[in-house]
Design a protein around this motif. Structure first.
Motif, mmCIF file in Angstrom:
data_model
loop_
_atom_site.group_PDB
_atom_site.id
_atom_site.type_symbol
_atom_site.label_atom_id
_atom_site.label_comp_id
_atom_site.label_asym_id
_atom_site.label_seq_id
_atom_site.Cartn_x
_atom_site.Cartn_y
_atom_site.Cartn_z
ATOM 1 N N CYS A 102 -3.390 30.519 -10.045
ATOM 2 C CA CYS A 102 -3.027 31.912 -9.600
ATOM 3 C C CYS A 102 -2.247 31.509 -8.202
ATOM 4 C CB CYS A 102 -4.629 32.286 -9.143
ATOM 5 S SG CYS A 102 -4.858 33.818 -8.159
ATOM 6 N N ILE A 103 -1.189 32.352 -8.131
ATOM 7 C CA ILE A 103 -0.319 32.072 -7.261
ATOM 8 C C ILE A 103 -0.081 32.921 -6.099
ATOM 9 C CG2 ILE A 103 1.051 30.532 -8.477
ATOM 10 C CD1 ILE A 103 3.088 32.655 -8.974
ATOM 11 N N SER A 104 0.163 32.985 -4.999
ATOM 12 C CA SER A 104 0.426 33.811 -3.788
ATOM 13 C C SER A 104 1.954 34.414 -4.011
ATOM 14 C CB SER A 104 0.144 33.264 -2.413
ATOM 15 O OG SER A 104 -1.282 32.908 -2.556
ATOM 16 N N THR A 105 2.218 35.699 -3.303
ATOM 17 C CA THR A 105 3.403 36.185 -3.214
ATOM 18 C C THR A 105 3.804 36.548 -1.715
ATOM 19 O OG1 THR A 105 2.548 38.336 -3.773
ATOM 20 C CG2 THR A 105 3.343 37.147 -5.780
ATOM 21 N N GLN A 106 2.697 36.630 -1.036
ATOM 22 C CA GLN A 106 3.143 37.065 0.659
ATOM 23 C C GLN A 106 2.269 35.962 1.250
ATOM 24 O OE1 GLN A 106 1.836 41.263 0.560
ATOM 25 N NE2 GLN A 106 4.060 41.759 0.827
ATOM 26 N N VAL A 107 2.331 35.952 2.548
ATOM 27 C CA VAL A 107 1.615 35.142 3.567
ATOM 28 C C VAL A 107 0.789 36.339 4.071
ATOM 29 C CG1 VAL A 107 1.260 33.655 5.495
ATOM 30 C CG2 VAL A 107 3.377 33.363 4.023
ATOM 31 N N GLY A 108 -0.372 36.510 3.859
ATOM 32 C CA GLY A 108 -1.308 37.819 4.052
ATOM 33 C C GLY A 108 -0.928 38.859 3.208
ATOM 34 N N THR A 118 -8.042 38.819 2.206
ATOM 35 C CA THR A 118 -6.431 38.602 2.509
ATOM 36 C C THR A 118 -6.005 39.817 3.146
ATOM 37 O OG1 THR A 118 -6.238 37.233 0.397
ATOM 38 C CG2 THR A 118 -4.157 38.184 1.368
ATOM 39 N N GLY A 119 -6.638 40.912 2.918
ATOM 40 C CA GLY A 119 -6.277 42.194 3.621
ATOM 41 C C GLY A 119 -6.411 42.013 5.134
ATOM 42 N N THR A 120 -7.608 41.329 5.467
ATOM 43 C CA THR A 120 -7.607 41.388 6.880
ATOM 44 C C THR A 120 -6.690 40.407 7.666
ATOM 45 O OG1 THR A 120 -9.093 39.288 6.745
ATOM 46 C CG2 THR A 120 -9.991 41.649 6.338
ATOM 47 N N MET A 121 -5.942 39.963 7.070
ATOM 48 C CA MET A 121 -4.804 38.836 7.869
ATOM 49 C C MET A 121 -3.731 39.831 8.155
ATOM 50 S SD MET A 121 -4.352 35.455 5.185
ATOM 51 C CE MET A 121 -3.106 34.832 6.373
ATOM 52 N N GLY A 122 -3.350 41.047 7.478
ATOM 53 C CA GLY A 122 -2.209 41.612 7.891
ATOM 54 C C GLY A 122 -0.883 40.736 7.149
ATOM 55 N N LEU A 123 0.153 41.100 7.167
ATOM 56 C CA LEU A 123 1.277 40.821 6.477
ATOM 57 C C LEU A 123 1.852 39.857 7.372
ATOM 58 C CD1 LEU A 123 3.286 40.242 4.075
ATOM 59 C CD2 LEU A 123 4.625 42.121 5.042
ATOM 60 N N LEU A 124 2.175 38.464 7.166
ATOM 61 C CA LEU A 124 2.998 37.806 8.154
ATOM 62 C C LEU A 124 4.069 37.633 7.813
ATOM 63 C CD1 LEU A 124 0.026 35.227 8.633
ATOM 64 C CD2 LEU A 124 0.767 36.884 10.067
ATOM 65 N N MET A 155 -2.010 36.850 -8.553
ATOM 66 C CA MET A 155 -3.250 37.506 -8.085
ATOM 67 C C MET A 155 -3.853 36.727 -6.928
ATOM 68 S SD MET A 155 -5.629 38.422 -11.424
ATOM 69 C CE MET A 155 -4.600 39.297 -12.932
ATOM 70 N N GLY A 156 -3.038 35.963 -6.148
ATOM 71 C CA GLY A 156 -3.519 35.320 -5.039
ATOM 72 C C GLY A 156 -3.218 36.194 -4.115
ATOM 73 N N MET A 157 -2.908 35.386 -2.845
ATOM 74 C CA MET A 157 -2.465 36.384 -1.473
ATOM 75 C C MET A 157 -1.299 37.192 -1.859
ATOM 76 S SD MET A 157 -2.856 33.167 1.094
ATOM 77 C CE MET A 157 -2.536 33.879 2.547
ATOM 78 N N GLY A 158 -1.534 38.383 -1.360
ATOM 79 C CA GLY A 158 -0.409 39.459 -1.212
ATOM 80 C C GLY A 158 -0.297 40.272 -2.223
ATOM 81 N N GLU A 159 0.450 41.506 -2.138
ATOM 82 C CA GLU A 159 0.945 42.417 -2.914
ATOM 83 C C GLU A 159 2.079 42.126 -3.705
ATOM 84 O OE1 GLU A 159 -0.607 45.072 -4.704
ATOM 85 O OE2 GLU A 159 1.672 45.145 -5.471
ATOM 86 N N SER A 192 -1.793 46.287 -6.497
ATOM 87 C CA SER A 192 -2.658 47.368 -6.250
ATOM 88 C C SER A 192 -2.442 48.952 -6.582
ATOM 89 C CB SER A 192 -3.204 47.108 -4.587
ATOM 90 O OG SER A 192 -1.867 47.466 -4.115
ATOM 91 N N GLY A 193 -1.409 49.054 -7.003
ATOM 92 C CA GLY A 193 -0.844 50.317 -7.562
ATOM 93 C C GLY A 193 0.332 50.936 -6.782
ATOM 94 N N LEU A 194 1.518 50.142 -6.454
ATOM 95 C CA LEU A 194 2.540 50.859 -5.927
ATOM 96 C C LEU A 194 3.647 51.443 -6.940
ATOM 97 C CD1 LEU A 194 3.682 47.992 -3.312
ATOM 98 C CD2 LEU A 194 2.253 50.079 -2.920
ATOM 99 N N VAL A 195 3.373 52.674 -7.302
ATOM 100 C CA VAL A 195 3.761 53.455 -8.443
ATOM 101 C C VAL A 195 5.538 53.188 -8.668
ATOM 102 C CG1 VAL A 195 4.227 55.903 -9.369
ATOM 103 C CG2 VAL A 195 1.980 55.099 -8.629
#
Ligand code: SAH
Ligand code: SF4
Length: 351
Positions: A102-108, A118-124, A155-159, A192-195
């Motif tokens: 499971c990998i991350s795509t954003q920091v936060g 993760t959502g509580t971190m904001g986007l760094l 499905m790790g950190m980030g959208e 999360s559903g960015l159309v």
């Protein structure tokens, strides 16, 4: 020049600049992406002088492993430090018949889902394509050979779709037969559903699996759980995009549904979910809420979870309960968060 920053074509271009023949580019790519070598002096099919030239012109970057934790259930969590000091997490989940990373795509994260740590971190910041690919390469390199990596999930950190360009470039490198070469059907991107970006992904020809985090059956509840994204793309807009999604034959969309005690876990919710997904070629993954210190929600009891699943199955929907893995090391869904030094509250953007 970190060679991992180069796309397939840029790689060829760089070697052309050195005045080298094209086949040499593939030799080098094989060392990096197939044999996971990060030093030029290990590249034995290059002459000494060629290796020396590369040393002066390029390098092969690697993420630094800061911490590795192993759960009692065998799940492993890796904390990586990137070249600018930011930190991200990846999680390796062994199962009977598969090994999933499971990998991350954003920091936060760009978004602010109220049940997600993760959502509580904001986007760094967004990750670069090579920083996304590097998580896979690092694990391939260090994995014991008897357990090959079978699946990769974003499905790790980030959208992932809020970082569309870099994520799709990473997917190209992960699936390119002459780069990492994983099969697209073994890769799943969760959004999360960015159309608009779901539409673009459908048209991209990348052919990876799509997972959509639905999490609610009414806009009132979804607004509460996923305020930013549901305001932009409410349930009906999101489900329309899912119905229009050009699914390859024999594939299905996965819907994720985090079960939160007393919020979205009622029998009425299960029946509404059936109605919402009627006629869609899909599969539902129920994820009982994974707790974390200070969480504003609770996890329903097993009985409630099983009842919810039973209603879906009786309505002829394929529904699985996702086993929680690595909870003891905060490695389960929605439990990833890093203590990044002096995180300035960067403006959340949906760019
Ligand atoms: N941003 C993407 C991918 C990362 S989140 C997305 O939202 O889809 C991966 C999954 O974890 C999502 O389905 C999300 O709903 C779920 N999740 C987040 N926090 C959770 C928690 N505390 N417990 C259980 N699942 C959670
Ligand atoms: Fe971001 Fe996904 Fe967490 Fe929502 S659930 S805050 S989109 S990582």
């Amino acid at each position: 020049m970190n060679l991992k920053q180069l796309s397939f074509d840029e790689f060829d271009g760089f070697l052309r600049e050195l005045g080298w023949p094209k086949y040499r580019a593939q030799q080098l790519r094989d060392w990096i992406y197939k044999k996971h070598v990060s030093r030029f002096d290990a590249m034995t099919n290059l002459s000494k002088s060629d290796r020396a030239l590369l040393e002066t012109r390029a390098m092969i970057g690697e993420p630094e492993l800061v911490r590795q934790q192993r759960s009692t259930d065998g799940t492993q969590k890796f904390l990586f430090r990137l070249s600018d000091g930011q930190e991200i997490e990846s999680v390796l989940i062994p199962d009977e018949d598969r090994n999933t990373l499971c990998i991350s795509t954003q920091v936060g994260c760009t978004l602010d889902c109220t049940f997600c740590l993760t959502g509580t971190m904001g986007l760094l910041r967004n990750l670069k394509a090579h920083e996304i690919v590097d998580q896979v390469l690092w694990v391939l390199r260090h994995l014991e050979s008897r357990d090959p990596l079978t699946n990769v999930v974003l499905m790790g950190m980030g959208e992932p779709l809020a970082n569309y360009r870099e994520v799709t470039e990473a997917l190209k490198r992960l699936t390119h037969p002459k780069m990492v070469g994983l099969t697209p059907r073994r890769i799943t991107l969760s959004t999360s559903g960015l159309v608009p970006q779901i539409k673009r992904l459908g048209e991209s020809g990348l052919n990876v699996n799509l997972a959509v985090s639905l999490n609610a059956t009414t806009n009132a509840v979804r607004d509460r759980l996923m305020p930013a994204v549901n305001k932009l793309y409410p349930l009906e807009t999101l489900l329309r995009a899912c119905r229009d999604y050009p699914l390859p034959p024999r594939r299905r969309i996965f819907f994720e549904y985090v079960l939160l005690k007393g919020v979205n876990d009622s029998e009425a919710d299960a029946h509404r979910l059936l109605r919402l997904l009627k006629g869609l070629r899909c599969k539902v993954n129920l994820i009982p809420f994974n707790d974390y210190p200070g969480a504003p929600f609770g996890c329903p009891d097993d009985e409630t979870v099983l009842r919810f699943q039973k209603i879906l199955i009786e309505g002829h929907l394929t529904a699985f309960i996702r086993k929680s893995r690595g909870r003891d090391i905060l490695a389960a869904c929605g439990q990833l968060r890093t203590e990044t030094p002096s995180a300035p509250a960067l403006i959340n953007s949906l760019s």
